[in-house]
Each structure stands twice: as C-alpha cells, then as structure tokens.
Design a protein around this motif. Structure first.
Motif, PDB file in Angstrom:
ATOM      1  N   ILE A  89      -3.238   4.790   2.633  1.00 47.92           N
ATOM      2  CA  ILE A  89      -2.452   3.742   2.595  1.00 47.92           C
ATOM      3  C   ILE A  89      -2.998   2.626   3.659  1.00 47.92           C
ATOM      4  CG2 ILE A  89      -0.353   2.598   3.830  1.00 47.92           C
ATOM      5  CD1 ILE A  89       1.022   5.371   2.876  1.00 47.92           C
ATOM      6  N   ALA A  90      -3.613   2.843   4.927  1.00 49.50           N
ATOM      7  CA  ALA A  90      -4.424   2.344   5.566  1.00 49.50           C
ATOM      8  C   ALA A  90      -5.522   1.288   5.040  1.00 49.50           C
ATOM      9  CB  ALA A  90      -4.772   2.938   7.006  1.00 49.50           C
ATOM     10  N   GLU A  91      -6.284   2.251   4.242  1.00 43.74           N
ATOM     11  CA  GLU A  91      -7.609   1.578   3.594  1.00 43.74           C
ATOM     12  C   GLU A  91      -7.065   0.421   2.563  1.00 43.74           C
ATOM     13  OE1 GLU A  91      -9.603   5.033   1.987  1.00 43.74           O
ATOM     14  OE2 GLU A  91     -10.608   5.480   3.955  1.00 43.74           O
ATOM     15  N   ARG A  92      -5.989   0.817   1.727  1.00 42.59           N
ATOM     16  CA  ARG A  92      -5.585  -0.241   1.052  1.00 42.59           C
ATOM     17  C   ARG A  92      -5.170  -1.490   1.910  1.00 42.59           C
ATOM     18  NH1 ARG A  92      -3.813   1.069  -4.376  1.00 42.59           N
ATOM     19  NH2 ARG A  92      -4.097   3.133  -4.858  1.00 42.59           N
ATOM     20  N   ALA A  93      -4.242  -1.177   2.925  1.00 43.86           N
ATOM     21  CA  ALA A  93      -3.526  -2.476   3.539  1.00 43.86           C
ATOM     22  C   ALA A  93      -4.751  -3.326   4.318  1.00 43.86           C
ATOM     23  CB  ALA A  93      -2.804  -1.688   4.721  1.00 43.86           C
ATOM     24  N   VAL A  94      -5.721  -2.655   4.773  1.00 41.41           N
ATOM     25  CA  VAL A  94      -6.696  -3.579   5.333  1.00 41.41           C
ATOM     26  C   VAL A  94      -7.977  -3.795   4.748  1.00 41.41           C
ATOM     27  CG1 VAL A  94      -6.006  -1.946   7.742  1.00 41.41           C
ATOM     28  CG2 VAL A  94      -8.163  -1.466   6.366  1.00 41.41           C
ATOM     29  N   ALA A  95      -8.015  -3.555   3.516  1.00 37.82           N
ATOM     30  CA  ALA A  95      -9.309  -3.965   2.480  1.00 37.82           C
ATOM     31  C   ALA A  95      -9.261  -5.382   2.367  1.00 37.82           C
ATOM     32  CB  ALA A  95      -8.870  -3.148   1.399  1.00 37.82           C
ATOM     33  N   SER A  96     -10.561  -5.908   2.241  1.00 35.52           N
ATOM     34  CA  SER A  96     -10.960  -7.338   1.902  1.00 35.52           C
ATOM     35  C   SER A  96     -10.206  -7.525   0.680  1.00 35.52           C
ATOM     36  CB  SER A  96     -12.203  -7.715   2.082  1.00 35.52           C
ATOM     37  OG  SER A  96     -12.737  -7.308   3.498  1.00 35.52           O
ATOM     38  N   GLU A  97      -9.769  -8.864   0.337  1.00 36.66           N
ATOM     39  CA  GLU A  97      -9.402  -9.188  -1.023  1.00 36.66           C
ATOM     40  C   GLU A  97     -10.222  -8.765  -2.074  1.00 36.66           C
ATOM     41  OE1 GLU A  97      -6.172  -9.774  -0.330  1.00 36.66           O
ATOM     42  OE2 GLU A  97      -6.727 -10.867   1.721  1.00 36.66           O
ATOM     43  N   ALA A 152       0.740  -1.188   0.102  1.00 33.28           N
ATOM     44  CA  ALA A 152      -0.132   0.061  -0.098  1.00 33.28           C
ATOM     45  C   ALA A 152       0.809   1.347   0.092  1.00 33.28           C
ATOM     46  CB  ALA A 152      -1.027   0.073   1.259  1.00 33.28           C
ATOM     47  N   VAL A 153       1.819   1.176   0.833  1.00 33.52           N
ATOM     48  CA  VAL A 153       2.878   2.291   0.793  1.00 33.52           C
ATOM     49  C   VAL A 153       3.246   2.806  -0.489  1.00 33.52           C
ATOM     50  CG1 VAL A 153       5.082   3.032   1.406  1.00 33.52           C
ATOM     51  CG2 VAL A 153       3.380   2.087   3.163  1.00 33.52           C
ATOM     52  N   LYS A 154       3.828   1.674  -1.410  1.00 33.57           N
ATOM     53  CA  LYS A 154       4.276   1.816  -2.772  1.00 33.57           C
ATOM     54  C   LYS A 154       3.377   2.410  -3.580  1.00 33.57           C
ATOM     55  CE  LYS A 154       7.853  -1.654  -2.493  1.00 33.57           C
ATOM     56  NZ  LYS A 154       8.372  -3.018  -2.849  1.00 33.57           N
ATOM     57  N   ALA A 155       1.978   1.639  -3.693  1.00 29.34           N
ATOM     58  CA  ALA A 155       0.835   2.077  -4.429  1.00 29.34           C
ATOM     59  C   ALA A 155       0.395   3.562  -4.053  1.00 29.34           C
ATOM     60  CB  ALA A 155      -0.260   1.093  -4.171  1.00 29.34           C
ATOM     61  N   GLU A 156       0.627   3.913  -2.948  1.00 29.24           N
ATOM     62  CA  GLU A 156       0.222   5.623  -2.806  1.00 29.24           C
ATOM     63  C   GLU A 156       1.374   6.294  -3.023  1.00 29.24           C
ATOM     64  OE1 GLU A 156      -2.559   6.942  -1.905  1.00 29.24           O
ATOM     65  OE2 GLU A 156      -3.626   4.884  -2.255  1.00 29.24           O
ATOM     66  N   GLY A 157       2.666   5.871  -3.622  1.00 31.32           N
ATOM     67  CA  GLY A 157       3.655   6.707  -4.208  1.00 31.32           C
ATOM     68  C   GLY A 157       4.505   7.292  -2.852  1.00 31.32           C
ATOM     69  N   MET A 158       4.412   6.478  -1.831  1.00 31.65           N
ATOM     70  CA  MET A 158       5.486   6.848  -0.720  1.00 31.65           C
ATOM     71  C   MET A 158       6.486   5.670  -0.646  1.00 31.65           C
ATOM     72  SD  MET A 158       4.003   9.424   0.607  1.00 31.65           S
ATOM     73  CE  MET A 158       4.665   9.875   2.396  1.00 31.65           C
ATOM     74  N   LEU A 159       7.341   6.253   0.355  1.00 27.06           N
ATOM     75  CA  LEU A 159       8.343   5.357   0.483  1.00 27.06           C
ATOM     76  C   LEU A 159       8.534   4.642   1.871  1.00 27.06           C
ATOM     77  CD1 LEU A 159      11.144   7.608  -1.163  1.00 27.06           C
ATOM     78  CD2 LEU A 159       9.995   5.453  -2.110  1.00 27.06           C
ATOM     79  N   LEU A 160       8.944   3.287   2.079  1.00 27.51           N
ATOM     80  CA  LEU A 160       9.115   2.589   3.162  1.00 27.51           C
ATOM     81  C   LEU A 160      10.651   3.047   3.735  1.00 27.51           C
ATOM     82  CD1 LEU A 160       8.048   1.063   5.568  1.00 27.51           C
ATOM     83  CD2 LEU A 160       8.788  -0.980   4.263  1.00 27.51           C
ATOM     84  N   VAL A 161      10.789   4.055   4.549  1.00 25.71           N
ATOM     85  CA  VAL A 161      12.038   4.616   4.985  1.00 25.71           C
ATOM     86  C   VAL A 161      13.032   3.904   6.202  1.00 25.71           C
ATOM     87  CG1 VAL A 161      11.874   6.663   3.544  1.00 25.71           C
ATOM     88  CG2 VAL A 161      11.572   6.716   5.993  1.00 25.71           C
ATOM     89  N   THR A 162      12.175   3.414   7.155  1.00 26.57           N
ATOM     90  CA  THR A 162      12.588   2.701   8.137  1.00 26.57           C
ATOM     91  C   THR A 162      11.931   1.522   8.685  1.00 26.57           C
ATOM     92  OG1 THR A 162      11.337   4.063   9.723  1.00 26.57           O
ATOM     93  CG2 THR A 162      13.783   4.713   9.154  1.00 26.57           C
ATOM     94  N   GLN A 163      12.380   0.511   9.176  1.00 27.34           N
ATOM     95  CA  GLN A 163      11.389  -0.586   9.910  1.00 27.34           C
ATOM     96  C   GLN A 163      12.108  -0.835  11.174  1.00 27.34           C
ATOM     97  OE1 GLN A 163       9.833  -3.549   7.552  1.00 27.34           O
ATOM     98  NE2 GLN A 163      10.768  -2.974   5.723  1.00 27.34           N
TER      99      GLN A 163
END
Length: 159
Positions: free
Chosen positions: A151-159, A48-59
C-alpha cells in the motif's frame, strides 16, 4: 526547594504547544517522506488501499477538526486499514489483539508543503500478543507487513 527546581526543569523541557516535531524513524515504524502534498498523499493512500484489496475502515484528522474551529494547524490524518477476513484470523489467534485493529497509516503535512506517510508495522503492532496468538498470529502479522508495504509503495510512487 528541590521539588520546585525539578518541576521547573520539567516544565522548561516540555515542547512548546503548536511547535510540532517532525516524525522520524522509531522502533517498529516505517516513516517515508514523499514529494506529494498532504491532500494528494491522502488520496493516494485511499486509492492504494483499494488497489490492494483492503478497506479504509476509520479516519480521524485533528487538522480538519481544528479547521472547523477556525484554527489552522499542519495537516494530519490517521487512516485505519483492515479487512474482515484478517480480523477473523486475528481474533481466532488472540482476542486481546483485537484492540489493535484496524492498523493505521498516518499522513502528516511537512513545513515545505510535502507530506510524510508513516505506519507502525503490523508485526510491531501485534508482537505483544505473539506468545498468546502463536504462529497463526505471527503469520498474519507477516502477511499484513507485506500488504501495508505494498500500500505504501503504491501511495508514494512517482506518477
């Protein structure tokens, strides 16, 4: 004698180590229980982060670190999300606000095998800097509130 009683009461009121408390709604947070497993939700947030054009910069993951030491605790992962153009706008408005970037999602494993997605809203994260950063920082925070919600809506959405 009283200080000893107060100390004893404080010690007895502390949470027991290893007895995690479930996340619940708190001011400035969004907390979304999901039907997804921990591993699945982590992957879904990454996608979802990628789909929204954002970057995962730390974990960071205390559970992964603990597992490396032979200790099993419920899964958790803090995922810092941001993008350089947002960083530049933020810093132009308030250098002090830079300590808050990246803004984080928090994925936690529940006792029933599902996972919860939580985050402090960008508006809440940046609000202490609004006086200094003015309208440009408030506008940025509002814009990021919408991005993080997407991002959250994409991540938690049902298949």
């Amino acid at each position: 004698m009283r200080p000893i009683l107060i100390l004893a009461a404080l010690i007895l009121s502390l949470p027991v180590a290893g007895h995690a408390q479930a996340l619940d709604d708190r001011k400035g947070w969004q907390v979304v229980p999901t039907p997804h497993s921990f591993a699945d939700l982590v992957q879904r947030v990454e996608t979802a982060v990628k789909a929204e054009g954002m970057l995962l910069v730390t974990q960071a993951s205390a559970s992964a670190g603990a597992k490396g030491r032979g200790i099993d605790i419920p899964g958790n992962r803090v995922m810092g999300v941001f993008r350089n153009d947002y960083a530049l706008r933020m810093l132009e408005a308030s250098v002090a606000a830079g300590i808050e970037a990246p803004i984080r999602f928090y994925v936690t494993e529940n006792t029933d095998g599902t996972a919860t997605l939580s985050w402090k809203t960008p508006g809440a994260v940046f609000s202490p800097y609004f006086e200094e950063g003015g309208q440009p920082l408030e506008d940025l925070a509002f814009e990021l509130d919408l991005v993080f919600l997407s991002i959250a809506e994409r991540a938690v959405a049902s298949e």
